[in-house]
Design a protein around this motif. Structure first.
Motif, PDB file in Angstrom:
ATOM      1  N   GLY A 145       0.798  -1.220   0.000  1.00  0.00           N
ATOM      2  CA  GLY A 145       0.000   0.000   0.000  1.00  0.00           C
ATOM      3  C   GLY A 145       0.828   1.265   0.000  1.00  0.00           C
TER       4      GLY A 145
ATOM      5  N   GLY B 111      -4.803  -0.420  -6.458  1.00  0.00           N
ATOM      6  CA  GLY B 111      -5.020  -1.481  -5.478  1.00  0.00           C
ATOM      7  C   GLY B 111      -5.377  -2.830  -6.053  1.00  0.00           C
TER       8      GLY B 111
ATOM      9  N   LEU C  44      -1.125  -6.099   1.679  1.00  0.00           N
ATOM     10  CA  LEU C  44      -2.265  -6.047   0.773  1.00  0.00           C
ATOM     11  C   LEU C  44      -2.070  -7.108  -0.302  1.00  0.00           C
TER      12      LEU C  44
ATOM     13  N   GLY D 144      -4.013  -7.185  -3.157  1.00  0.00           N
ATOM     14  CA  GLY D 144      -4.457  -6.702  -4.456  1.00  0.00           C
ATOM     15  C   GLY D 144      -5.775  -7.306  -4.883  1.00  0.00           C
TER      16      GLY D 144
ATOM     17  N   GLY E 203      -6.936  -0.553   2.715  1.00  0.00           N
ATOM     18  CA  GLY E 203      -6.378  -0.132   1.447  1.00  0.00           C
ATOM     19  C   GLY E 203      -7.431   0.604   0.626  1.00  0.00           C
TER      20      GLY E 203
ATOM     21  N   ASP F 298      -7.857   2.476  -2.975  1.00  0.00           N
ATOM     22  CA  ASP F 298      -7.205   2.661  -4.280  1.00  0.00           C
ATOM     23  C   ASP F 298      -5.717   2.314  -4.205  1.00  0.00           C
ATOM     24  N   GLY F 299      -5.413   1.279  -3.423  1.00  0.00           N
ATOM     25  CA  GLY F 299      -4.044   0.799  -3.317  1.00  0.00           C
ATOM     26  C   GLY F 299      -3.172   1.526  -2.317  1.00  0.00           C
TER      27      GLY F 299
ATOM     28  N   SER G  36      -2.211   2.377   1.549  1.00  0.00           N
ATOM     29  CA  SER G  36      -2.351   1.908   2.931  1.00  0.00           C
ATOM     30  C   SER G  36      -2.689   3.086   3.833  1.00  0.00           C
TER      31      SER G  36
ATOM     32  N   GLU H  66      -9.790  -2.607  -0.100  1.00  0.00           N
ATOM     33  CA  GLU H  66      -9.351  -3.923   0.369  1.00  0.00           C
ATOM     34  C   GLU H  66      -9.209  -3.858   1.886  1.00  0.00           C
TER      35      GLU H  66
END
Length: 201
Positions: A4, A46, A99, A101, A140, A142-143, A145, A182
């Motif tokens: 992330g 993400g 994460l 993904g 998470g 949009d990717g 952290s 996520e």
């Protein structure tokens, strides 16, 4: 596996559909054929996807129907910016949090509060995901952290510092826009184990 910690941004320069799969061409200074290979994983907003080919210095990925149904990728447009993170190497520091993904769902921005040095975002999410979201826990978006600062029945808040607002696409978010979410993988297993104990007496 990802952490992330976004390493750069890319721009969508071409989109095409092939039997329900969206093929996406991304221009980026971070991902290039000199440093990466076809078949490697890359997190895009993400979402863990596979580099399928290089075209000049751009790279292509495929988003299958499952990905399009569960993420914001069905709304991607030409010239949209996306967050990028290459797969974690074993020699790297474990910043952020683990994460995979694998996006659980999307959430909608319902409020943005501007503070002196940060912004606090409120997101509405389906209530079935709330058992995996806890105050001071990781999530998470949009990717990216982030740390959860408050939770409700079907909403949660995160605070973003100026660096994150500048270096990721989250700084461009507006009310009513959707993001990929996520939840923490550790929280999922804890909830499942507790439910298992309850279910079996």
């Amino acid at each position: 596996m990802f952490t992330g910690i976004v390493k750069g941004q890319g721009k969508i320069v071409q989109l095409q559909k092939n039997q329900g799969t969206k093929q996406i061409r991304i221009a980026s200074q971070l991902i290039n054929p000199e440093s990466f290979a076809v078949g490697e994983s890359i997190a895009i907003n993400g979402v863990c996807l596979t580099i399928t080919k290089f075209q000049n210095n751009d790279f292509w990925v495929d988003a299958i129907p499952e990905t399009l149904n569960r993420t914001t990728f069905d709304k991607l447009q030409l010239n949209s910016l996306v967050n990028l993170e290459p797969a974690l190497q074993v020699t790297e520091r474990l910043n952020g949090h683990f994460l995979l993904g694998h996006i659980d769902t999307t959430a909608i921005v319902t409020n943005i509060e501007e503070l002196s040095t940060s912004k606090v975002f409120t997101f509405k999410i389906i209530s079935s995901q709330m058992p995996f979201i806890v105050e001071k826990g990781s999530i998470g978006i949009d990717g990216v952290s982030l740390t959860v600062v408050a939770v409700g029945l079907d909403w949660f808040k995160v605070a973003l510092i100026p660096y994150t607002l500048k270096e990721t696409i989250l700084g461009q978010l507006k009310v009513a826009e959707k993001v990929n979410v996520e939840t923490d993988i550790l929280g999922k297993y804890v909830v499942k184990m507790n439910n298992g104990v309850i279910d079996h007496g």
